[in-house]
Write a protein that holds these residues in place. Sequence first.
Motif, mmCIF file in Angstrom:
data_model
loop_
_atom_site.group_PDB
_atom_site.id
_atom_site.type_symbol
_atom_site.label_atom_id
_atom_site.label_comp_id
_atom_site.label_asym_id
_atom_site.label_seq_id
_atom_site.Cartn_x
_atom_site.Cartn_y
_atom_site.Cartn_z
ATOM 1 N N MET A 57 132.447 9.800 25.997
ATOM 2 C CA MET A 57 132.911 11.097 25.502
ATOM 3 C C MET A 57 132.000 11.626 24.404
ATOM 4 S SD MET A 57 137.109 10.886 25.523
ATOM 5 C CE MET A 57 137.101 10.789 23.789
ATOM 6 N N LEU A 58 131.538 10.740 23.532
ATOM 7 C CA LEU A 58 130.629 11.173 22.479
ATOM 8 C C LEU A 58 129.301 11.668 23.054
ATOM 9 C CD1 LEU A 58 131.244 8.384 19.830
ATOM 10 C CD2 LEU A 58 132.072 10.743 19.796
ATOM 11 N N ILE A 59 128.812 10.984 24.063
ATOM 12 C CA ILE A 59 127.561 11.410 24.695
ATOM 13 C C ILE A 59 127.755 12.760 25.385
ATOM 14 C CG2 ILE A 59 125.875 10.871 26.493
ATOM 15 C CD1 ILE A 59 126.368 7.893 25.855
ATOM 16 N N ILE A 60 128.868 12.933 26.087
ATOM 17 C CA ILE A 60 129.133 14.200 26.767
ATOM 18 C C ILE A 60 129.310 15.326 25.762
ATOM 19 C CG2 ILE A 60 130.821 15.414 28.209
ATOM 20 C CD1 ILE A 60 131.208 12.732 29.690
ATOM 21 N N LYS A 61 129.968 15.034 24.659
ATOM 22 C CA LYS A 61 130.130 16.048 23.609
ATOM 23 C C LYS A 61 128.765 16.470 23.071
ATOM 24 C CE LYS A 61 132.617 16.851 19.314
ATOM 25 N NZ LYS A 61 133.491 16.271 18.315
ATOM 26 N N TRP A 62 127.867 15.505 22.871
ATOM 27 C CA TRP A 62 126.517 15.819 22.399
ATOM 28 C C TRP A 62 125.757 16.629 23.447
ATOM 29 C CZ3 TRP A 62 121.811 14.062 24.446
ATOM 30 C CH2 TRP A 62 120.695 14.392 23.693
ATOM 31 N N MET A 63 125.932 16.275 24.719
ATOM 32 C CA MET A 63 125.241 16.992 25.795
ATOM 33 C C MET A 63 125.668 18.451 25.867
ATOM 34 S SD MET A 63 125.451 14.173 28.864
ATOM 35 C CE MET A 63 125.442 15.395 30.127
ATOM 36 N N GLU A 64 126.935 18.716 25.632
ATOM 37 C CA GLU A 64 127.471 20.066 25.790
ATOM 38 C C GLU A 64 127.385 20.895 24.519
ATOM 39 O OE1 GLU A 64 128.339 21.417 28.630
ATOM 40 O OE2 GLU A 64 127.771 19.551 29.610
ATOM 41 N N LYS A 65 126.857 20.327 23.460
ATOM 42 C CA LYS A 65 126.745 21.076 22.203
ATOM 43 C C LYS A 65 125.835 22.278 22.412
ATOM 44 C CE LYS A 65 124.586 19.046 18.880
ATOM 45 N NZ LYS A 65 124.184 18.245 17.737
ATOM 46 N N ALA A 66 126.247 23.396 21.853
ATOM 47 C CA ALA A 66 125.467 24.626 22.001
ATOM 48 C C ALA A 66 124.119 24.475 21.284
ATOM 49 C CB ALA A 66 126.245 25.803 21.423
ATOM 50 N N PRO A 67 123.073 25.006 21.888
ATOM 51 C CA PRO A 67 121.758 24.921 21.219
ATOM 52 C C PRO A 67 121.756 25.781 19.956
ATOM 53 C CG PRO A 67 121.622 26.235 23.215
ATOM 54 C CD PRO A 67 123.001 25.663 23.177
ATOM 55 N N ARG A 68 120.925 25.369 18.999
ATOM 56 C CA ARG A 68 120.816 26.130 17.763
ATOM 57 C C ARG A 68 120.163 27.475 18.023
ATOM 58 N NH1 ARG A 68 117.981 22.078 13.763
ATOM 59 N NH2 ARG A 68 118.856 20.235 14.711
ATOM 60 N N ARG A 69 120.659 28.464 17.346
ATOM 61 C CA ARG A 69 120.056 29.794 17.446
ATOM 62 C C ARG A 69 118.880 29.896 16.512
ATOM 63 N NH1 ARG A 69 124.501 34.308 17.025
ATOM 64 N NH2 ARG A 69 122.726 35.098 15.908
ATOM 65 N N ARG A 70 117.841 30.509 16.985
ATOM 66 C CA ARG A 70 116.658 30.721 16.148
ATOM 67 C C ARG A 70 116.731 32.113 15.549
ATOM 68 N NH1 ARG A 70 111.800 28.262 19.825
ATOM 69 N NH2 ARG A 70 112.817 26.301 20.272
ATOM 70 N N ASP A 71 116.947 32.156 14.257
ATOM 71 C CA ASP A 71 117.040 33.453 13.573
ATOM 72 C C ASP A 71 115.761 33.786 12.857
ATOM 73 O OD1 ASP A 71 119.617 33.892 14.428
ATOM 74 O OD2 ASP A 71 120.483 32.887 12.701
#
Length: 71
Positions: A57-71
Amino acid sequence: MPPRLRKLIGTVLIIILVVVYALVATTVASLTLATSPWWVHMLYFFFTGLLWILPAMLIIKWMEKAPRRRD
């Protein structure tokens, strides 16, 4: 990190986790539960069969984390 690369790494990690976890759980069972009754085996494999879900579950949560926005 691009989402596709994150998902590839996560998939490989989950496959490694499942294979290593199954080998370790089976080895521990064969070394410690050799003379135990059948219901102890059932309880052990029930709980170890569910326990691998936590790191997955921790790995899947990391996989699905939204990418950082580049501002």
